[in-house]
Write a protein that holds these residues in place. Structure first.
Motif, mmCIF file in Angstrom:
data_model
loop_
_atom_site.group_PDB
_atom_site.id
_atom_site.type_symbol
_atom_site.label_atom_id
_atom_site.label_comp_id
_atom_site.label_asym_id
_atom_site.label_seq_id
_atom_site.Cartn_x
_atom_site.Cartn_y
_atom_site.Cartn_z
ATOM 1 N N ASN A 144 0.803 -1.222 0.000
ATOM 2 C CA ASN A 144 0.000 0.000 0.000
ATOM 3 C C ASN A 144 0.837 1.274 0.000
ATOM 4 O O ASN A 144 1.963 1.305 0.493
ATOM 5 C CB ASN A 144 -0.939 0.021 1.202
ATOM 6 N N VAL A 145 0.210 2.335 -0.544
ATOM 7 C CA VAL A 145 0.847 3.652 -0.625
ATOM 8 C C VAL A 145 -0.117 4.671 -0.049
ATOM 9 O O VAL A 145 -1.288 4.731 -0.443
ATOM 10 C CB VAL A 145 1.185 4.004 -2.087
ATOM 11 N N LEU A 146 0.379 5.483 0.890
ATOM 12 C CA LEU A 146 -0.426 6.540 1.497
ATOM 13 C C LEU A 146 -0.147 7.852 0.777
ATOM 14 O O LEU A 146 1.018 8.248 0.624
ATOM 15 C CB LEU A 146 -0.084 6.684 2.978
ATOM 16 N N VAL A 147 -1.196 8.499 0.307
ATOM 17 C CA VAL A 147 -1.095 9.803 -0.336
ATOM 18 C C VAL A 147 -2.062 10.755 0.357
ATOM 19 O O VAL A 147 -2.776 10.356 1.291
ATOM 20 C CB VAL A 147 -1.383 9.714 -1.845
ATOM 21 N N PHE A 148 -2.132 11.999 -0.094
ATOM 22 C CA PHE A 148 -2.828 13.018 0.688
ATOM 23 C C PHE A 148 -3.820 13.813 -0.146
ATOM 24 O O PHE A 148 -3.714 13.898 -1.376
ATOM 25 C CB PHE A 148 -1.794 13.949 1.334
ATOM 26 N N ASP A 149 -4.791 14.403 0.549
ATOM 27 C CA ASP A 149 -5.721 15.320 -0.094
ATOM 28 C C ASP A 149 -4.941 16.399 -0.829
ATOM 29 O O ASP A 149 -3.893 16.852 -0.356
ATOM 30 C CB ASP A 149 -6.622 15.996 0.952
ATOM 31 N N GLU A 150 -5.440 16.801 -1.972
ATOM 32 C CA GLU A 150 -4.891 17.909 -2.777
ATOM 33 C C GLU A 150 -3.538 17.583 -3.416
ATOM 34 O O GLU A 150 -2.850 18.458 -3.924
ATOM 35 C CB GLU A 150 -4.812 19.197 -1.939
ATOM 36 N N ALA A 151 -3.174 16.300 -3.432
ATOM 37 C CA ALA A 151 -1.895 15.896 -4.006
ATOM 38 C C ALA A 151 -1.966 15.845 -5.529
ATOM 39 O O ALA A 151 -3.015 15.586 -6.114
ATOM 40 C CB ALA A 151 -1.500 14.519 -3.479
ATOM 41 N N TYR A 152 -0.801 16.074 -6.146
ATOM 42 C CA TYR A 152 -0.634 15.801 -7.576
ATOM 43 C C TYR A 152 0.697 15.078 -7.753
ATOM 44 O O TYR A 152 1.740 15.564 -7.291
ATOM 45 C CB TYR A 152 -0.631 17.085 -8.416
ATOM 46 N N HIS A 153 0.663 13.935 -8.462
ATOM 47 C CA HIS A 153 1.892 13.170 -8.666
ATOM 48 C C HIS A 153 2.111 12.734 -10.111
ATOM 49 O O HIS A 153 3.128 12.113 -10.398
ATOM 50 C CB HIS A 153 1.921 11.956 -7.742
ATOM 51 N N GLY A 154 1.178 13.043 -11.033
ATOM 52 C CA GLY A 154 1.441 12.713 -12.428
ATOM 53 C C GLY A 154 0.225 12.206 -13.173
ATOM 54 O O GLY A 154 -0.884 12.142 -12.632
ATOM 55 N N GLU A 177 -6.318 2.094 10.390
ATOM 56 C CA GLU A 177 -7.537 1.520 9.816
ATOM 57 C C GLU A 177 -7.203 0.506 8.715
ATOM 58 O O GLU A 177 -7.856 -0.538 8.597
ATOM 59 C CB GLU A 177 -8.405 2.645 9.243
ATOM 60 N N HIS A 178 -6.188 0.803 7.931
ATOM 61 C CA HIS A 178 -5.842 -0.067 6.802
ATOM 62 C C HIS A 178 -4.725 -1.049 7.134
ATOM 63 O O HIS A 178 -4.372 -1.876 6.290
ATOM 64 C CB HIS A 178 -5.459 0.793 5.594
ATOM 65 N N GLY A 179 -4.178 -0.938 8.349
ATOM 66 C CA GLY A 179 -3.117 -1.851 8.779
ATOM 67 C C GLY A 179 -1.754 -1.242 8.547
ATOM 68 O O GLY A 179 -1.288 -1.169 7.396
ATOM 69 N N ALA A 180 -1.108 -0.803 9.609
ATOM 70 C CA ALA A 180 0.175 -0.116 9.472
ATOM 71 C C ALA A 180 1.195 -0.980 8.740
ATOM 72 O O ALA A 180 2.033 -0.466 7.991
ATOM 73 C CB ALA A 180 0.718 0.272 10.850
ATOM 74 N N GLY A 181 1.127 -2.299 8.922
ATOM 75 C CA GLY A 181 2.083 -3.199 8.295
ATOM 76 C C GLY A 181 1.853 -3.421 6.822
ATOM 77 O O GLY A 181 2.602 -4.182 6.193
ATOM 78 N N THR A 182 0.832 -2.757 6.244
ATOM 79 C CA THR A 182 0.571 -2.916 4.805
ATOM 80 C C THR A 182 1.158 -1.790 3.970
ATOM 81 O O THR A 182 1.144 -1.859 2.740
ATOM 82 C CB THR A 182 -0.942 -2.975 4.520
ATOM 83 N N TYR A 208 5.979 3.400 12.214
ATOM 84 C CA TYR A 208 5.323 2.231 11.606
ATOM 85 C C TYR A 208 6.161 1.581 10.506
ATOM 86 O O TYR A 208 5.660 0.699 9.797
ATOM 87 C CB TYR A 208 3.955 2.641 11.056
ATOM 88 N N GLY A 209 7.418 1.987 10.366
ATOM 89 C CA GLY A 209 8.286 1.360 9.377
ATOM 90 C C GLY A 209 7.874 1.639 7.945
ATOM 91 O O GLY A 209 8.076 0.802 7.057
ATOM 92 N N ILE A 210 7.305 2.824 7.718
ATOM 93 C CA ILE A 210 6.862 3.242 6.380
ATOM 94 C C ILE A 210 7.914 4.178 5.801
ATOM 95 O O ILE A 210 8.458 5.033 6.513
ATOM 96 C CB ILE A 210 5.497 3.958 6.464
ATOM 97 N N LEU A 211 8.215 4.042 4.530
ATOM 98 C CA LEU A 211 9.190 4.934 3.899
ATOM 99 C C LEU A 211 8.538 6.265 3.553
ATOM 100 O O LEU A 211 7.461 6.306 2.949
ATOM 101 C CB LEU A 211 9.754 4.287 2.639
#
Length: 453
Positions: A154-164, A222-227, A260-263
């Motif tokens: 899984n990848v966490l992104v944010f409101d109002e983000a633009y990535h491509g 909610e989505h599982g920190a380890g994911t 949580y060991g997330i990059l």
């Protein structure tokens, strides 16, 4: 202003606004009709003028109009659209060879670009870099690297983000129209969390970093920190409206990532390479990402992007797992080395900070003299004016469009952005002369005052 900034005023192309015809002029109008007959309608256009020359802070069109450039090709040509040193180094490389594919036979400029990024990106740890061609490629490769390093999807992104605009980066981008509309289904391993927009906090949240960070942590759990392999954040959200996050938000994300060991992946594609008055916008936050992404101004208009990060993370993918036919093309690498050389004396960063000071001097009185300027924000030469009704904060996209149109007609190239389309953004080249800068800002301030009335 500084010596570097004033140098633009000695350019061969006059650094003055000049209207020879209406904008767009008759020849541009003819060429645009031909474009319409030949080019897919899927490509939009901000201002339908056709360019013959560009230098310093000026774009000259086929009708002889000289327009003040407050766009820099969307933060790409930060050293001017015909930078002399970039042109010289690219021409020399062009005479030697144009391409071999770095995965087939090697060339030194690729390694030199990687070495500079390893030395100069934030973070006191051993780094490695991979070079690619576009910002979206950098984002996608960062996700590949993060998944390889963590074994998580899984990848966490944010409101109002633009990535491509690629399939994965569309999913990571928040705004539907025009970026995602009609292009689904999209990848599903993307989870969106609240951002910390100081003017417009996420629904149900108090303003400020604390409430936003609590919401982000709740989303992770909610989505599982380890994911989660990665969380990806722009230090200033570009297409979302040049939003500078509430103080403490990005440092708080760094703590959550460590917990949580997330990059933590910092997307500096628009805000980086000196645009905000520091080499990288994340320096304002005192935060180093595990991975940092650069593109746009990295090679001043020659397509090049990079992922730089912790050596053990960058080395996680298997040999052959990263690459691309044009990745780190030698022409682009030489352009980037020319850009790096011009940042050495610190004057370009000083210019960016001075641009902000002049812009605020001219534009901030509009906060009180009109009832439609909700906020003037940004850092360095990455600034924005949000248009909204003062009493209700109701977004005024109509005014943003009207103001930009008035600027274009007067010979000043501006862009709009924002989740609601109600933001006028300013991205002048870092080499623009002060007289030209003041002229363009005066036109903009007048257009805003007229629209308010």
């Amino acid at each position: 202003m500084t010596e570097t900034l004033l140098a633009a005023e000695a350019a061969t192309l006059p650094q003055t606004r000049h209207l020879a015809t209406a904008v767009p002029g008759p020849r541009s109008t003819e060429l645009h009709a031909e474009r319409t007959a030949q080019v897919t309608n899927g490509f939009g256009i901000t201002l339908p003028v056709f360019v013959t020359r560009a230098e310093g802070g000026i774009i000259e069109d086929v009708d002889g109009n000289r327009l003040i450039d407050f766009a820099s090709g969307i933060a790409v040509t930060s050293l001017g659209a015909s930078n002399k040193l970039v042109a010289e180094r690219v021409a020399a490389q062009l005479a030697a060879f144009t391409h071999t594919c770095f995965m087939v036979t090697e060339y030194e400029s690729f390694t030199k670009v990687c070495a500079w990024l390893n030395r100069n990106t934030p973070g006191d740890f051993e780094k490695r870099t991979g070079l690619f061609s576009t910002g979206a490629e950098a984002v996608e490769n960062a996700i590949k690297i993060a998944r390889a390093a963590t074994g998580r999807p899984n990848v966490l992104v944010f409101d109002e983000a633009y990535h491509g605009r690629s399939l994965l980066t569309m999913a990571m981008t928040a705004k539907v129209n025009p970026y995602k509309l009609n292009f689904g289904p999209l990848p599903t391993e993307i989870i969106r969390a609240a951002s910390a927009n100081p003017l417009r906090p996420a629904e149900g949240l108090a303003a400020g970093a604390e409430a936003a960070l609590e919401s982000v942590e709740a989303t992770i759990l909610e989505h599982g920190a380890g994911t989660f392999a990665a969380m990806v954040i722009e230090p200033i959200q570009g297409e979302g409206g040049f939003i500078v996050p509430a103080a403490g938000f990005i440092p708080g994300l760094r703590k959550l990532a460590d917990k949580y060991g997330i990059l933590l992946v910092i997307d500096e594609i628009q805000a980086g390479m000196g645009r905000t008055g520091t080499l990288f916008a994340s320096e304002h936050e005192g935060v180093a990402g595990d991975l940092i992404l650069t593109a746009k101004a990295l090679a001043n208009g020659v397509p090049l992007s990079a992922v730089t990060g912790r050596a053990e993370v960058m080395n996680a993918p298997h040999a052959g797992g990263l690459g691309g036919t044009y990745a780190g093309n030698p022409l682009a690498c030489e352009a980037a080395l020319a850009v790096f050389e011009q940042f050495e004396d610190g004057k370009l960063l000083e210019n960016a900070r001075r641009i902000e000071a002049v812009a605020r001097e001219i534009l901030e009185p509009l906060l009180t003299s009109t009832n439609v300027v909700a906020e003037i924000r940004g850092r360095g030469a990455m600034l924005a004016i949000e248009l909204a009704d003062a009493a209700t904060l109701e977004p005024r996209a109509d005014l943003a469009k009207e103001i930009s149109s008035a600027c274009h007609a007067a010979g000043v190239l501006t862009l709009t952005c924002g989740t609601h389309g109600n933001v006028v953004r300013l991205l002048p080249p870092l080499v623009i002369g002060e007289e030209l800068l003041r002229d363009g800002l005066t036109v903009l301030a007048g257009a805003i005052a007229d629209a308010a009335n």
